[in-house]
Scaffold this motif. Sequence first.
Motif, short mmCIF file in Angstrom:
data_model
loop_
_atom_site.label_atom_id
_atom_site.label_comp_id
_atom_site.label_asym_id
_atom_site.label_seq_id
_atom_site.Cartn_x
_atom_site.Cartn_y
_atom_site.Cartn_z
N ALA A 136 0.84 -1.21 0.00
CA ALA A 136 0.00 0.00 0.00
C ALA A 136 0.87 1.25 0.00
CB ALA A 136 -0.93 -0.01 1.21
N ALA A 137 2.08 1.10 -0.54
CA ALA A 137 3.03 2.23 -0.57
C ALA A 137 2.63 3.26 -1.61
CB ALA A 137 4.44 1.71 -0.85
N GLY A 138 1.74 2.91 -2.52
CA GLY A 138 1.17 3.88 -3.44
C GLY A 138 1.98 4.13 -4.70
N GLU A 139 1.32 4.83 -5.62
CA GLU A 139 1.93 5.18 -6.91
C GLU A 139 2.80 6.42 -6.81
OE1 GLU A 139 -1.63 3.97 -9.94
OE2 GLU A 139 -2.13 5.40 -8.36
N SER A 322 6.12 4.94 -8.56
CA SER A 322 6.18 3.88 -7.55
C SER A 322 7.63 3.46 -7.34
CB SER A 322 5.35 2.69 -8.04
OG SER A 322 5.65 1.54 -7.29
N ASN A 323 7.93 3.03 -6.12
CA ASN A 323 9.27 2.49 -5.85
C ASN A 323 9.23 1.00 -5.51
OD1 ASN A 323 8.27 2.34 -3.26
ND2 ASN A 323 9.91 3.50 -2.30
N GLU A 337 8.17 -1.20 -13.56
CA GLU A 337 7.89 0.19 -13.20
C GLU A 337 7.16 0.30 -11.86
OE1 GLU A 337 9.05 2.75 -14.97
OE2 GLU A 337 10.00 1.24 -16.25
N GLY A 338 6.87 -0.83 -11.25
CA GLY A 338 6.19 -0.82 -9.97
C GLY A 338 4.69 -0.66 -10.06
N PHE A 359 -3.17 1.19 -6.39
CA PHE A 359 -2.43 1.24 -7.65
C PHE A 359 -3.37 1.18 -8.86
CE2 PHE A 359 0.64 -0.13 -4.56
CZ PHE A 359 1.85 0.42 -4.97
N THR A 360 -4.59 1.62 -8.67
CA THR A 360 -5.57 1.54 -9.76
C THR A 360 -5.56 2.77 -10.65
OG1 THR A 360 -7.33 2.58 -8.45
CG2 THR A 360 -7.10 0.19 -8.26
N GLY A 361 -4.91 3.86 -10.21
CA GLY A 361 -5.00 5.11 -10.95
C GLY A 361 -6.36 5.77 -10.81
#
Length: 393
Positions: A136-139, A322-323, A337-338, A359-361
Motif C-alpha cells: 500500500a506504498a502507493g503510486e 512507484s518504488n 515500473e512498480g 495502484f488503480t490510478g
Amino acid sequence: MDRELKRVWVPGPVIVGAGPAGLATAACLKKRGVPCLVIERETCIASLWKMKTYDRLRLHLPKKFCELPYMKFAPETPAYPRKQEYILYLDAYAKHFSIEPILGVEVRLAKYDSTMGFWHVQSNEFEFVCQWLIVAAGENAESVIPDIPGISYFGGRVFHSSLYGNGADYKGEDVLVVGCGNSGMEISLDLCNSGAQASIVVRNKLHVLPREMFGISTFGLSMWLLKRLPLRLVDRFLVLCSWLILGDTGWLGFKRPEIGPFELKDSTGKTPVLDVGTIAKVKAGQIKVVPGIQKFTTTGAEFSDGTKSKFDSIIFATGYRSNVASWLKDGELFDQEGHPKTPFPDSWKGKHGLYSVGFTGRGLLGISMDAQKVAEDILQQWSSETKHLRMEL
C-alpha cells in the motif's frame, strides 16, 4: 558485516504504507476481525499529504467520493475538503480504528519463501515474517524530475512541486511550471494570485473539464451518466459541456485529444484536469501557456517553437512514481515500473498472499474498492485456517 535483523512473526497481514491505502486496508481487516501490522518509512501517517502537498490544495472530487470505508467526513466539512481538513480526517480515521503503524521503518527487501510458505519483509532493523503481504506504498512514492538538457546550468531555483508550499515567496518573480496536470494548473493559479508571473508548459494534448457542470460535480455527474449511457456518448456530452462553459481551450494552448476524457483514462491512465480557475487567468493573459522545452539556459528556457524566456524559478509538477520494484522481489503482480501487470479491476491480487491497494490510478475511490476486496479475500483464508486450528485442538 550487516547486523542481524530482529525477526518478528506477524500472525496477520503486513501492510507496507500508512497513507490512505494502508489505513483503509487496516480498517477493513479490523472490521472483519483480522489483525494486521502497518509499517511506514516516514515519521507520520499520510506523509504525502502532510509533507509534500501545497497549501491551497483541495480535493478535486466531492467528499462522498473521497471517504475511506466505514467513516464519513464530519457534516461541517465543505463539499471539497481542503488539505488540512483531509489530514484531520485521516488522523481521526486512524484513531477511530486504533491503527498504530510502526513508523520510520523503510522496507529494503520483500521476498517470498516458497519452501516455508511465508513472506520475509526486511528493513534496516527488522525482518517481519508473515503469510500475507499488502503493498500500500502507493503510486506516488518518489518524485519525478525529467532529464531535460541544460537544467544543471540554470542559475535560479529548481525544485519539484512536492516542495512547493505557497506563492508568497515568489511575488514579482517569473516562474515556469513544468507539467499541466491538476497540480501544475493549481500551482500556476496560486502563483498568479500571489503576484508572480506564472508560465505553464503544455507539451501534449489534454482534456480540461470544469470541476462542476450546472452546479453538479463533473465527476459525480459522469459516474451517474456512465451507469446509464455508453462511455463514448458520455465523453461527447462532457466535451460539449466543457466547450459551453470554458470555451474553446485549443486556442489557449490546451488542445484536446481525439478521443474523449474517459476513453483516454481507460486506455492510457491519463486523468483529465478539473479546472478551478486557471483557464480564466489564461484567458485574461495573467498566466502564460508555453510549448515543450527544448533546453534550459543559464537564465531561463528555450522552447520547441524557438522562443526563449527568462525565469527566476522552475517548478517541476511532473508527478511521482512507484518504488515497489526496488524492494519487492515478486515478478508476478508488479512490473518493472512498480505497477500491477493486471489492469483494473483485478489488479489487487497476486499469488502467494500478495496484494496491492492504491495502484488503480483511480484515486481515493479506487483505494476504498481495493481495500474491501483485499480484506474480504484474506478473511476467507483467515476463517478457514482458524476453523482448521479449532478442529485440531
